[in-house]
Write a protein that holds these residues in place. Sequence first.
Motif, PDB file in Angstrom:
ATOM      1  N   THR A   1      10.170   4.012  -5.482  1.00 11.18           N
ATOM      2  CA  THR A   1      11.019   3.746  -4.315  1.00 11.18           C
ATOM      3  C   THR A   1      11.614   5.033  -3.779  1.00 11.18           C
ATOM      4  O   THR A   1      11.638   5.272  -2.566  1.00 11.18           O
ATOM      5  N   SER A   2      12.073   5.897  -4.670  1.00 12.80           N
ATOM      6  CA  SER A   2      12.649   7.173  -4.260  1.00 12.80           C
ATOM      7  C   SER A   2      11.614   8.033  -3.538  1.00 12.80           C
ATOM      8  O   SER A   2      11.909   8.643  -2.498  1.00 12.80           O
ATOM      9  N   ALA A   3      10.409   8.088  -4.078  1.00 10.56           N
ATOM     10  CA  ALA A   3       9.351   8.882  -3.456  1.00 10.56           C
ATOM     11  C   ALA A   3       9.013   8.346  -2.067  1.00 10.56           C
ATOM     12  O   ALA A   3       8.838   9.118  -1.117  1.00 10.56           O
ATOM     13  N   GLN A   4       8.919   7.026  -1.948  1.00 12.27           N
ATOM     14  CA  GLN A   4       8.610   6.427  -0.650  1.00 12.27           C
ATOM     15  C   GLN A   4       9.715   6.739   0.364  1.00 12.27           C
ATOM     16  O   GLN A   4       9.426   7.056   1.525  1.00 12.27           O
ATOM     17  N   ASN A   5      10.963   6.661  -0.063  1.00 11.87           N
ATOM     18  CA  ASN A   5      12.079   6.959   0.844  1.00 11.87           C
ATOM     19  C   ASN A   5      12.059   8.417   1.287  1.00 11.87           C
ATOM     20  O   ASN A   5      12.347   8.731   2.448  1.00 11.87           O
ATOM     21  N   LYS A   6      11.710   9.316   0.388  1.00 16.16           N
ATOM     22  CA  LYS A   6      11.634  10.736   0.734  1.00 16.16           C
ATOM     23  C   LYS A   6      10.499  10.988   1.722  1.00 16.16           C
ATOM     24  O   LYS A   6      10.648  11.794   2.653  1.00 16.16           O
ATOM     25  N   LEU A   7       9.374  10.312   1.523  1.00 16.14           N
ATOM     26  CA  LEU A   7       8.262  10.466   2.463  1.00 16.14           C
ATOM     27  C   LEU A   7       8.613   9.907   3.837  1.00 16.14           C
ATOM     28  O   LEU A   7       8.250  10.489   4.865  1.00 16.14           O
TER      29      LEU A   7
ATOM     30  N   THR B   1       4.754   7.220   8.134  1.00 18.31           N
ATOM     31  CA  THR B   1       4.858   5.783   8.368  1.00 18.31           C
ATOM     32  C   THR B   1       4.530   5.040   7.069  1.00 18.31           C
ATOM     33  O   THR B   1       3.977   5.625   6.128  1.00 18.31           O
ATOM     34  N   ASP B   2       4.834   3.737   7.027  1.00 18.34           N
ATOM     35  CA  ASP B   2       4.511   2.924   5.857  1.00 18.34           C
ATOM     36  C   ASP B   2       3.008   2.929   5.596  1.00 18.34           C
ATOM     37  O   ASP B   2       2.571   2.974   4.435  1.00 18.34           O
ATOM     38  N   ALA B   3       2.210   2.885   6.658  1.00 23.28           N
ATOM     39  CA  ALA B   3       0.747   2.897   6.506  1.00 23.28           C
ATOM     40  C   ALA B   3       0.279   4.211   5.888  1.00 23.28           C
ATOM     41  O   ALA B   3      -0.610   4.213   5.037  1.00 23.28           O
ATOM     42  N   GLU B   4       0.864   5.316   6.330  1.00 20.68           N
ATOM     43  CA  GLU B   4       0.492   6.621   5.774  1.00 20.68           C
ATOM     44  C   GLU B   4       0.888   6.729   4.307  1.00 20.68           C
ATOM     45  O   GLU B   4       0.131   7.255   3.483  1.00 20.68           O
ATOM     46  N   ILE B   5       2.045   6.215   3.983  1.00 25.74           N
ATOM     47  CA  ILE B   5       2.513   6.242   2.595  1.00 25.74           C
ATOM     48  C   ILE B   5       1.622   5.391   1.719  1.00 25.74           C
ATOM     49  O   ILE B   5       1.233   5.781   0.632  1.00 25.74           O
TER      50      ILE B   5
END
Length: 91
Positions: free
Chosen positions: A72-78, A84-88
Amino acid sequence: MIKDYFQQALLRFNTDIFQWYGFKKEWTGEKRESYENIIVNDDSATLPSQAEVDAMIQTIKDEETQKENNKTSAQNKLKALGLTDAEIEAL
């Protein structure tokens, strides 16, 4: 899917001995796969205490929680970097 933390914990003990434990055929209690029904299949294996097994179960749960928190932390940093969510998700 319900995880079997009990057996996951047992697998972290006596790691150098293949199939060091099993369960009684004539079991007692509500569930066959419980501490009271463990049998040791190898004389060189050491049966961990109930407290050690419970502590290992908690360790496994804590590791899973930490892994989810890190994700979750990594996704928030990205996202903060503009992804975007798709890129992540593609990563």
